[in-house]
Design a protein around this motif. Structure first.
Motif, PDB file in Angstrom:
ATOM      1  N   HIS A  75      32.205   0.506  26.271  1.00 43.04           N
ATOM      2  CA  HIS A  75      31.565  -0.787  26.529  1.00 43.04           C
ATOM      3  C   HIS A  75      31.006  -1.422  25.256  1.00 43.04           C
ATOM      4  O   HIS A  75      30.242  -2.380  25.328  1.00 43.04           O
ATOM      5  N   LYS A  76      31.403  -0.885  24.114  1.00 41.62           N
ATOM      6  CA  LYS A  76      30.828  -1.358  22.849  1.00 41.62           C
ATOM      7  C   LYS A  76      30.988  -2.857  22.658  1.00 41.62           C
ATOM      8  O   LYS A  76      30.031  -3.552  22.308  1.00 41.62           O
ATOM      9  N   ARG A  77      32.187  -3.377  22.873  1.00 40.14           N
ATOM     10  CA  ARG A  77      32.428  -4.790  22.633  1.00 40.14           C
ATOM     11  C   ARG A  77      31.673  -5.668  23.632  1.00 40.14           C
ATOM     12  O   ARG A  77      31.056  -6.664  23.260  1.00 40.14           O
ATOM     13  N   GLY A  78      31.680  -5.292  24.897  1.00 46.33           N
ATOM     14  CA  GLY A  78      31.056  -6.114  25.923  1.00 46.33           C
ATOM     15  C   GLY A  78      29.539  -6.121  25.877  1.00 46.33           C
ATOM     16  O   GLY A  78      28.915  -7.123  26.217  1.00 46.33           O
ATOM     17  N   ARG A  79      28.923  -5.004  25.452  1.00 42.44           N
ATOM     18  CA  ARG A  79      27.460  -4.921  25.546  1.00 42.44           C
ATOM     19  C   ARG A  79      26.737  -5.743  24.487  1.00 42.44           C
ATOM     20  O   ARG A  79      25.526  -5.950  24.585  1.00 42.44           O
ATOM     21  N   GLN A  80      27.451  -6.210  23.480  1.00 40.43           N
ATOM     22  CA  GLN A  80      26.771  -6.949  22.416  1.00 40.43           C
ATOM     23  C   GLN A  80      26.178  -8.263  22.903  1.00 40.43           C
ATOM     24  O   GLN A  80      25.304  -8.825  22.260  1.00 40.43           O
ATOM     25  N   ILE A  81      26.649  -8.731  24.070  1.00 40.74           N
ATOM     26  CA  ILE A  81      26.058  -9.941  24.630  1.00 40.74           C
ATOM     27  C   ILE A  81      24.590  -9.716  24.988  1.00 40.74           C
ATOM     28  O   ILE A  81      23.777 -10.637  24.970  1.00 40.74           O
ATOM     29  N   PHE A  82      24.229  -8.463  25.281  1.00 42.14           N
ATOM     30  CA  PHE A  82      22.848  -8.158  25.644  1.00 42.14           C
ATOM     31  C   PHE A  82      21.917  -8.175  24.432  1.00 42.14           C
ATOM     32  O   PHE A  82      20.697  -8.194  24.589  1.00 42.14           O
ATOM     33  N   TYR A  83      22.477  -8.126  23.240  1.00 42.24           N
ATOM     34  CA  TYR A  83      21.668  -8.024  22.029  1.00 42.24           C
ATOM     35  C   TYR A  83      21.046  -9.350  21.609  1.00 42.24           C
ATOM     36  O   TYR A  83      20.176  -9.380  20.741  1.00 42.24           O
ATOM     37  N   GLN A  84      21.488 -10.434  22.203  1.00 43.38           N
ATOM     38  CA  GLN A  84      21.019 -11.751  21.790  1.00 43.38           C
ATOM     39  C   GLN A  84      19.528 -11.959  22.087  1.00 43.38           C
ATOM     40  O   GLN A  84      19.038 -11.584  23.142  1.00 43.38           O
ATOM     41  N   ASN A  85      18.842 -12.548  21.118  1.00 45.68           N
ATOM     42  CA  ASN A  85      17.425 -12.920  21.262  1.00 45.68           C
ATOM     43  C   ASN A  85      16.493 -11.747  21.547  1.00 45.68           C
ATOM     44  O   ASN A  85      15.499 -11.884  22.252  1.00 45.68           O
ATOM     45  N   ALA A  86      16.810 -10.585  21.008  1.00 40.61           N
ATOM     46  CA  ALA A  86      15.913  -9.439  21.177  1.00 40.61           C
ATOM     47  C   ALA A  86      14.705  -9.588  20.259  1.00 40.61           C
ATOM     48  O   ALA A  86      14.811 -10.092  19.156  1.00 40.61           O
ATOM     49  N   ASN A  87      13.541  -9.131  20.748  1.00 41.74           N
ATOM     50  CA  ASN A  87      12.302  -9.188  19.973  1.00 41.74           C
ATOM     51  C   ASN A  87      11.842  -7.816  19.492  1.00 41.74           C
ATOM     52  O   ASN A  87      10.970  -7.716  18.630  1.00 41.74           O
ATOM     53  N   GLY A  88      12.412  -6.759  20.061  1.00 43.21           N
ATOM     54  CA  GLY A  88      12.041  -5.400  19.678  1.00 43.21           C
ATOM     55  C   GLY A  88      13.190  -4.462  19.986  1.00 43.21           C
ATOM     56  O   GLY A  88      14.082  -4.782  20.769  1.00 43.21           O
ATOM     57  N   LEU A  89      13.145  -3.289  19.362  1.00 42.48           N
ATOM     58  CA  LEU A  89      14.241  -2.340  19.506  1.00 42.48           C
ATOM     59  C   LEU A  89      13.699  -0.917  19.624  1.00 42.48           C
ATOM     60  O   LEU A  89      12.959  -0.457  18.765  1.00 42.48           O
TER      61      LEU A  89
END
Length: 239
Positions: A75-89
């Motif tokens: 799911h590496k390619r598809g999950r990058q949509i979730f990374y947008q506008n993150a404030n913490g990791l």
């Protein structure tokens, strides 16, 4: 409450499949041990209220959205949509599985690449190879969490903490113990410092704010020797 008045932050929870991300998120948000385990496909989001302010009497409540992202390599390619506008990791690894710890650099690399305007992968073997100018406007705090602390005694060798990877603070937890994040526990203190840092960066960053020791953020051009981690946003299921 009007959407524009809803104060919230988005925190990504990343790590290999099976390291305990979902159990960790459930324990943080609900204060209880997760009774039934299942694999996360795509992403699941849980919410926690957190008080933040200069003092107890003047603090305000904020929504912390914890985005538990599935760790399957497919799911590496598809999950990058979730990374947008993150404030913490929050980077999660299994203390009994050294490979999951070594993969933390892979997760940082994947996250950095999703935020890079050039789209080029990063070499995380040395922070000096990362160009701070690419992320000067995308500062994001990071916390590293080692899970399954209760099983460390039966695993071989000493578990790595992960601090050398980013310079970030590290917390080791047992997600089967509801007391891990009790009010006066060291784990809870560290976790709340991280949440405060996220909120500080999100809502008080118009001018440089004092840093909270132990939490990494993306270095500005004048901070080339500080550690790195950054961001940007949009979400819900992968294509």
């Amino acid at each position: 409450m009007a959407a524009e008045n809803l104060r919230k932050v988005k925190i990504l929870v990343l790590g290999d499949t099976g390291v305990g991300k979902t159990s960790l998120v459930h324990l943080i948000c609900h204060g209880e041990v997760l009774s039934s385990l299942s694999w996360t496909i795509g992403c699941s989001v849980d919410v926690k209220l957190h008080d933040f302010g200069p003092s107890t009497s003047t603090s305000s409540s904020y929504f912390l959205e914890l985005w538990d992202v599935g760790g399957s390599p497919s799911h590496k390619r598809g999950r990058q949509i979730f990374y947008q506008n993150a404030n913490g990791l929050i980077l999660v690894h299994d203390l009994t599985n050294r490979k999951s710890h070594s993969h933390l650099s892979k997760w940082l690399n994947e996250f950095h690449q999703s935020q890079s305007r050039s789209g080029k992968p990063f070499n995380l073997d040395t922070t000096l190879s990362l160009d701070p100018e690419l992320f000067a406007d995308q500062e994001i705090p990071v916390l590293i969490v080692g899970t399954k602390k209760d099983l460390v005694k039966i695993s071989s060798g000493k578990p790595s903490t992960g601090s050398s990877l980013t310079g970030a603070a590290c917390v080791n937890v047992d997600c089967t113990d509801v007391r891990q994040f009790s009010v006066d526990s060291q784990e809870n203190v560290q976790l709340n410092k991280f949440f405060d840092k996220v909120l500080e960066r999100r809502f008080l960053s118009s001018t440089p704010s004092p840093s909270i020791p132990g939490y990494s953020s993306v270095p500005s051009s004048s901070e080339r020797h500080r550690t790195i981690v950054k961001s940007s946003r949009t979400a819900t299921n992968p294509p």
